[in-house]
Scaffold this active site. Structure first.
Site, mmCIF file in Angstrom:
data_model
loop_
_atom_site.group_PDB
_atom_site.id
_atom_site.type_symbol
_atom_site.label_atom_id
_atom_site.label_comp_id
_atom_site.label_asym_id
_atom_site.label_seq_id
_atom_site.Cartn_x
_atom_site.Cartn_y
_atom_site.Cartn_z
ATOM 1 N N GLU A 59 0.829 -1.204 0.000
ATOM 2 C CA GLU A 59 0.000 0.000 0.000
ATOM 3 C C GLU A 59 0.863 1.254 0.000
ATOM 4 O O GLU A 59 0.618 2.199 -0.759
ATOM 5 C CB GLU A 59 -0.934 0.018 1.217
ATOM 6 C CG GLU A 59 -1.765 1.291 1.322
ATOM 7 C CD GLU A 59 -2.544 1.388 2.624
ATOM 8 O OE1 GLU A 59 -2.722 2.522 3.114
ATOM 9 O OE2 GLU A 59 -2.978 0.341 3.142
ATOM 10 N N THR A 74 -3.724 3.022 5.815
ATOM 11 C CA THR A 74 -5.139 2.869 6.181
ATOM 12 C C THR A 74 -5.380 2.005 7.405
ATOM 13 O O THR A 74 -6.433 2.116 8.040
ATOM 14 C CB THR A 74 -5.934 2.285 4.996
ATOM 15 O OG1 THR A 74 -5.317 1.065 4.578
ATOM 16 C CG2 THR A 74 -5.982 3.255 3.829
ATOM 17 N N SER A 113 -0.590 -9.621 7.174
ATOM 18 C CA SER A 113 -1.643 -8.599 7.199
ATOM 19 C C SER A 113 -1.361 -7.558 8.277
ATOM 20 O O SER A 113 -1.342 -7.853 9.468
ATOM 21 C CB SER A 113 -2.997 -9.264 7.467
ATOM 22 O OG SER A 113 -3.974 -8.302 7.803
ATOM 23 N N SER A 114 -1.186 -6.308 7.848
ATOM 24 C CA SER A 114 -0.887 -5.226 8.786
ATOM 25 C C SER A 114 -2.018 -5.029 9.788
ATOM 26 O O SER A 114 -1.782 -4.904 10.995
ATOM 27 C CB SER A 114 -0.644 -3.922 8.019
ATOM 28 O OG SER A 114 -0.501 -2.835 8.907
ATOM 29 N N ASN A 115 -3.257 -5.003 9.321
ATOM 30 C CA ASN A 115 -4.359 -4.725 10.247
ATOM 31 C C ASN A 115 -4.556 -5.872 11.233
ATOM 32 O O ASN A 115 -4.938 -5.652 12.375
ATOM 33 C CB ASN A 115 -5.650 -4.399 9.488
ATOM 34 C CG ASN A 115 -6.306 -5.595 8.853
ATOM 35 O OD1 ASN A 115 -7.107 -6.285 9.464
ATOM 36 N ND2 ASN A 115 -5.966 -5.863 7.607
#
Length: 276
Positions: A122, A158, A214-216
């Site tokens: 991203e 985000t 996965s960052s989130n």
């Protein structure tokens, strides 16, 4: 043992949209993993023949290609179009927004600061839209080493935590004549994090489901771990250990934005089989 799902978890709007787009284009490829969930990518390959191209070189001439939810660098998009195949943009609209902001602010002469991981797809995509100085940082310490001009524009990845973003902003504001701040953290991220925090405060054990890249999901794990020491981050039911649940009264479950419902249901079913 009681099992409770967080009030908000799992697929966000952008991921649901990307999966639907991929399913509507059977036989297409994706440039990079569509989402950060290997099991869902495998399902798309099996059920819809959606293949994975890890680089532009792997995209065949004339091949229909779906752009991943995280977006791709601006120059890669240009090269992809030159290959002659249909380009289907599944970039999350919440990712497209910081791309547009960075491009506009950069053209107006602002130095760009992005709160995010420079190695994340991203952020690579967002940085590519800058026409002037652009920096990605993860801490105030990194920020303090930069030599920025008087006018600065700042956006965030985000999936980052708002509390950490505020630290970046609070450092910049007293040190520069003009600081333009854009809140580009996704609302779904806020909702999932708040729900995970509330549940982790009450749970004896927390299971956070989602891709290891996965960052989130990693953010959810960090939050849960603060309030519930017995917190585990897993991708599939095969990683579960019965010992995690021995003597526990409440097992909390949350999941990252790239985690489909079918994986969550499999994991809950496996936990119930332990009969602890």
């Amino acid at each position: 043992m009681e099992i409770e799902l967080a009030k908000s978890y799992g697929f966000c709007f952008g991921v649901k949209r990307a999966i639907k787009i991929a399913e509507e284009h059977p036989g297409a490829s994706t440039l990079g993993p569509l989402i950060h969930n290997n099991m869902e990518i495998a399902r798309l390959k099996k059920d819809f023949n959606v293949s994975l191209a890890n680089s532009l070189e792997e995209v065949k001439e004339g091949q229909a290609t779906v752009i991943r939810t995280h977006g791709i660098p601006k120059n890669d998009l240009k090269k992809l179009k030159e290959k002659g195949g249909e380009v289907i943009d599944a970039t999350c609209p919440f990712v497209t927004k910081p791309q547009q902001i960075v491009e506009e602010m950069s053209e107006e002469g602002y130095d760009i600061v992005i709160f995010g991981d420079v190695n994340h797809p991203e952020i690579k995509g967002v940085m590519s839209y800058a026409t002037g100085p652009v920096h990605a940082v993860l801490s105030v310490e990194e920020l303090s080493r930069l030599h920025l001009r008087e006018r600065v524009a700042v956006v965030a990845q985000t999936t980052r935590k708002i509390e950490e973003y505020n630290k970046i902003v609070n450092y910049l504001v007293p040190r520069h004549k003009e600081v333009r701040v854009f809140n580009t953290i996704c609302n779904a991220t806020f909702e999932n994090q708040d729900a995970a925090r509330e549940l982790a405060r009450r749970a004896d054990v927390m299971v956070v489901i989602g891709g290891k890249q996965s960052s989130n999901t990693k953010q959810l794990y960090t939050i849960c771990k603060q309030y519930c020491p017995d917190t585990y981050h897993i991708e599939s039911k095969e990683e579960l250990e019965p010992a995690w649940f021995a003597g526990k009264k409440l097992c909390g479950i949350t999941a990252g934005a790239s985690t489909p419902e079918w994986i969550i249901e499999e994991i809950i079913g496996k936990i119930r089989e332990f009969k602890v």
